[in-house]
Design a protein around this motif. Structure first.
Motif, PDB file in Angstrom:
ATOM      1  N   ASN A  20     -77.024   2.867 -10.213  1.00 54.85           N
ATOM      2  CA  ASN A  20     -75.790   2.537  -9.507  1.00 54.85           C
ATOM      3  C   ASN A  20     -75.485   3.601  -8.442  1.00 54.85           C
ATOM      4  OD1 ASN A  20     -73.286   1.577  -8.777  1.00 54.85           O
ATOM      5  ND2 ASN A  20     -72.247   2.439 -10.569  1.00 54.85           N
ATOM      6  N   PRO A  21     -75.503   3.262  -7.147  1.00 55.34           N
ATOM      7  CA  PRO A  21     -75.269   4.257  -6.086  1.00 55.34           C
ATOM      8  C   PRO A  21     -73.791   4.526  -5.799  1.00 55.34           C
ATOM      9  CG  PRO A  21     -76.577   2.365  -5.314  1.00 55.34           C
ATOM     10  CD  PRO A  21     -75.909   1.961  -6.572  1.00 55.34           C
ATOM     11  N   ILE A  22     -72.872   3.750  -6.393  1.00 53.44           N
ATOM     12  CA  ILE A  22     -71.456   3.862  -6.034  1.00 53.44           C
ATOM     13  C   ILE A  22     -70.890   5.259  -6.310  1.00 53.44           C
ATOM     14  CG2 ILE A  22     -69.135   3.058  -6.659  1.00 53.44           C
ATOM     15  CD1 ILE A  22     -70.198   0.253  -6.712  1.00 53.44           C
ATOM     16  N   PRO A  23     -71.133   5.890  -7.482  1.00 52.19           N
ATOM     17  CA  PRO A  23     -70.600   7.241  -7.679  1.00 52.19           C
ATOM     18  C   PRO A  23     -71.081   8.250  -6.633  1.00 52.19           C
ATOM     19  CG  PRO A  23     -71.213   6.291  -9.781  1.00 52.19           C
ATOM     20  CD  PRO A  23     -71.731   5.359  -8.718  1.00 52.19           C
ATOM     21  N   LEU A  24     -72.358   8.146  -6.234  1.00 52.67           N
ATOM     22  CA  LEU A  24     -72.876   9.047  -5.201  1.00 52.67           C
ATOM     23  C   LEU A  24     -72.165   8.798  -3.875  1.00 52.67           C
ATOM     24  CD1 LEU A  24     -74.901  11.095  -4.062  1.00 52.67           C
ATOM     25  CD2 LEU A  24     -76.489   9.192  -3.692  1.00 52.67           C
ATOM     26  N   PHE A  29     -68.153  10.444   0.104  1.00 48.28           N
ATOM     27  CA  PHE A  29     -66.926  10.007   0.772  1.00 48.28           C
ATOM     28  C   PHE A  29     -65.813  11.015   0.521  1.00 48.28           C
ATOM     29  CE2 PHE A  29     -62.824   8.013   0.584  1.00 48.28           C
ATOM     30  CZ  PHE A  29     -62.808   7.002   1.543  1.00 48.28           C
ATOM     31  N   ALA A  30     -65.612  11.371  -0.756  1.00 50.31           N
ATOM     32  CA  ALA A  30     -64.519  12.263  -1.133  1.00 50.31           C
ATOM     33  C   ALA A  30     -64.708  13.671  -0.574  1.00 50.31           C
ATOM     34  CB  ALA A  30     -64.407  12.316  -2.655  1.00 50.31           C
ATOM     35  N   PHE A  31     -65.936  14.178  -0.673  1.00 50.00           N
ATOM     36  CA  PHE A  31     -66.200  15.551  -0.222  1.00 50.00           C
ATOM     37  C   PHE A  31     -65.857  15.726   1.256  1.00 50.00           C
ATOM     38  CE2 PHE A  31     -69.025  18.718   1.653  1.00 50.00           C
ATOM     39  CZ  PHE A  31     -68.833  19.805   0.821  1.00 50.00           C
ATOM     40  N   THR A  32     -66.378  14.829   2.079  1.00 52.23           N
ATOM     41  CA  THR A  32     -66.162  14.962   3.518  1.00 52.23           C
ATOM     42  C   THR A  32     -64.713  14.678   3.892  1.00 52.23           C
ATOM     43  OG1 THR A  32     -68.397  14.108   3.754  1.00 52.23           O
ATOM     44  CG2 THR A  32     -67.117  14.395   5.760  1.00 52.23           C
ATOM     45  N   THR A  33     -64.104  13.682   3.260  1.00 52.46           N
ATOM     46  CA  THR A  33     -62.713  13.381   3.546  1.00 52.46           C
ATOM     47  C   THR A  33     -61.821  14.558   3.184  1.00 52.46           C
ATOM     48  OG1 THR A  33     -63.126  11.021   3.136  1.00 52.46           O
ATOM     49  CG2 THR A  33     -60.838  11.735   3.136  1.00 52.46           C
ATOM     50  N   ALA A  34     -62.145  15.241   2.080  1.00 48.97           N
ATOM     51  CA  ALA A  34     -61.378  16.417   1.680  1.00 48.97           C
ATOM     52  C   ALA A  34     -61.521  17.545   2.702  1.00 48.97           C
ATOM     53  CB  ALA A  34     -61.825  16.891   0.299  1.00 48.97           C
ATOM     54  N   GLY A 176     -53.829  14.892   7.405  1.00 49.27           N
ATOM     55  CA  GLY A 176     -54.737  15.743   6.644  1.00 49.27           C
ATOM     56  C   GLY A 176     -54.458  15.705   5.150  1.00 49.27           C
ATOM     57  N   TRP A 177     -53.197  15.802   4.783  1.00 49.54           N
ATOM     58  CA  TRP A 177     -52.841  15.774   3.358  1.00 49.54           C
ATOM     59  C   TRP A 177     -53.117  14.414   2.737  1.00 49.54           C
ATOM     60  CZ3 TRP A 177     -52.487  19.536   0.141  1.00 49.54           C
ATOM     61  CH2 TRP A 177     -52.130  20.812   0.594  1.00 49.54           C
ATOM     62  N   LEU A 178     -52.889  13.342   3.483  1.00 48.09           N
ATOM     63  CA  LEU A 178     -53.235  12.017   2.978  1.00 48.09           C
ATOM     64  C   LEU A 178     -54.743  11.909   2.735  1.00 48.09           C
ATOM     65  CD1 LEU A 178     -50.932   9.750   5.190  1.00 48.09           C
ATOM     66  CD2 LEU A 178     -50.842   9.962   2.691  1.00 48.09           C
ATOM     67  N   GLY A 179     -55.535  12.534   3.611  1.00 46.83           N
ATOM     68  CA  GLY A 179     -56.976  12.559   3.411  1.00 46.83           C
ATOM     69  C   GLY A 179     -57.367  13.312   2.154  1.00 46.83           C
ATOM     70  N   ILE A 180     -56.672  14.413   1.872  1.00 45.04           N
ATOM     71  CA  ILE A 180     -56.952  15.182   0.658  1.00 45.04           C
ATOM     72  C   ILE A 180     -56.653  14.351  -0.584  1.00 45.04           C
ATOM     73  CG2 ILE A 180     -56.241  17.196  -0.692  1.00 45.04           C
ATOM     74  CD1 ILE A 180     -55.740  18.637   2.005  1.00 45.04           C
ATOM     75  N   VAL A 181     -55.507  13.675  -0.589  1.00 44.51           N
ATOM     76  CA  VAL A 181     -55.153  12.823  -1.727  1.00 44.51           C
ATOM     77  C   VAL A 181     -56.156  11.670  -1.870  1.00 44.51           C
ATOM     78  CG1 VAL A 181     -53.377  11.333  -2.728  1.00 44.51           C
ATOM     79  CG2 VAL A 181     -52.711  13.425  -1.533  1.00 44.51           C
ATOM     80  N   CYS A 182     -56.559  11.097  -0.738  1.00 39.30           N
ATOM     81  CA  CYS A 182     -57.565  10.036  -0.744  1.00 39.30           C
ATOM     82  C   CYS A 182     -58.854  10.530  -1.395  1.00 39.30           C
ATOM     83  CB  CYS A 182     -57.840   9.580   0.688  1.00 39.30           C
ATOM     84  SG  CYS A 182     -59.212   8.414   0.868  1.00 39.30           S
ATOM     85  N   ALA A 183     -59.267  11.736  -1.072  1.00 41.46           N
ATOM     86  CA  ALA A 183     -60.485  12.307  -1.646  1.00 41.46           C
ATOM     87  C   ALA A 183     -60.353  12.469  -3.155  1.00 41.46           C
ATOM     88  CB  ALA A 183     -60.790  13.651  -0.996  1.00 41.46           C
ATOM     89  N   LEU A 184     -59.184  12.897  -3.627  1.00 39.63           N
ATOM     90  CA  LEU A 184     -58.977  13.074  -5.067  1.00 39.63           C
ATOM     91  C   LEU A 184     -59.101  11.745  -5.809  1.00 39.63           C
ATOM     92  CD1 LEU A 184     -55.981  15.597  -5.026  1.00 39.63           C
ATOM     93  CD2 LEU A 184     -58.380  16.083  -5.564  1.00 39.63           C
ATOM     94  N   VAL A 185     -58.537  10.688  -5.234  1.00 38.86           N
ATOM     95  CA  VAL A 185     -58.645   9.368  -5.862  1.00 38.86           C
ATOM     96  C   VAL A 185     -60.099   8.887  -5.855  1.00 38.86           C
ATOM     97  CG1 VAL A 185     -57.885   6.964  -5.789  1.00 38.86           C
ATOM     98  CG2 VAL A 185     -56.271   8.787  -5.223  1.00 38.86           C
ATOM     99  N   ALA A 186     -60.810   9.142  -4.761  1.00 36.91           N
ATOM    100  CA  ALA A 186     -62.220   8.745  -4.684  1.00 36.91           C
ATOM    101  C   ALA A 186     -63.053   9.507  -5.711  1.00 36.91           C
ATOM    102  CB  ALA A 186     -62.755   8.988  -3.273  1.00 36.91           C
ATOM    103  N   TRP A 187     -62.774  10.797  -5.900  1.00 37.86           N
ATOM    104  CA  TRP A 187     -63.495  11.566  -6.924  1.00 37.86           C
ATOM    105  C   TRP A 187     -63.205  11.016  -8.319  1.00 37.86           C
ATOM    106  CZ3 TRP A 187     -62.366  16.367  -3.661  1.00 37.86           C
ATOM    107  CH2 TRP A 187     -63.554  16.874  -3.111  1.00 37.86           C
TER     108      TRP A 187
END
Length: 211
Positions: A20-24, A29-34, A176-187
């Motif tokens: 399954n490639p979705i977690p990768l 996605f999360a790393f770069t968005t953060a 920027g902060w919305l992007g950080i929160v987005c990354a946390l949800v993606a992780w």
């Protein structure tokens, strides 16, 4: 046709299939968005100098190349939404990273002609529109994915407005902060998929929305 659902995020490989490639894809996605979020929010990384170099490297190598690979694997698994999300966002991040890479001098030249902020605003505007497309396509999928895409849309919307209004600091910080929160949800969503695939002793809910 396969969808990016609670089941697909938790899919386990069987004989003859790829993993399954979705977690990768979500992790990249999360790393770069953060990283991008931290640069614009001024959190840990100020948005100048070495921080821009770090954001550019993250965008090209991890966020870009790895997400494109994950997207190609998702095409192989006939999961159109995940494949489109990862491949498109990966391509966008490669383009953004190339623009920001100091050694190429593109950002410096744009800045010299006072075109940097309008150019970034246009980049972000195009991605904001496509983020809305992805959000609408995910309405019958997992709640975790829906929240991730909604936060990504809002993040790039604020970054778009901020850049097109002459680098409005307040709007860029919000984006920027919305992007950080987005990354946390993606992780969180990536962790949920990994735990399920690894048959962990505990699981994380991601919320099925299919009706």
């Amino acid at each position: 046709m396969a969808q990016f659902t609670a089941e697909s995020a938790h899919a386990e490989p069987v004989a003859g299939e790829i993993a399954n490639p979705i977690p990768l894809g979500l992790s990249a996605f999360a790393f770069t968005t953060a990283i991008i979020g931290c640069v614009f929010a001024g959190f840990i990384l100020p948005g100048v100098g070495a921080a821009i170099s770090a954001a550019a490297a993250a965008a090209v190598v991890y966020g870009g190349i790895v997400q494109i690979l994950a997207g190609m694997w998702e095409f192989r698994k006939d999961n159109t939404l995940a494949a489109t999300l990862f491949s498109a966002y990966g391509g966008f991040l490669v383009a953004l990273g190339v623009v920001l890479m100091p050694t190429l001098g593109i950002a410096s030249e744009l800045n010299r002609t006072n075109a940097l902020h309008p150019a970034l605003g246009l980049f972000f505007l195009c991605w904001t529109i496509f983020s809305a497309v992805l959000f609408l396509a995910s309405l019958r999928n997992s709640l975790a994915l829906l929240i991730t895409l909604a936060l990504m849309f809002l993040s790039y919307l604020f970054l778009t407005i901020g850049e097109l209004t002459g680098a409005s600091t307040g709007l860029l910080i919000i984006g920027g902060w919305l992007g950080i929160v987005c990354a946390l949800v993606a992780w969180y969503t990536a962790l949920a998929g990994i735990l399920h695939s690894a048959n962990s002793t505990f699981r994380l809910p991601i919320g099925a929305l299919r009706v």
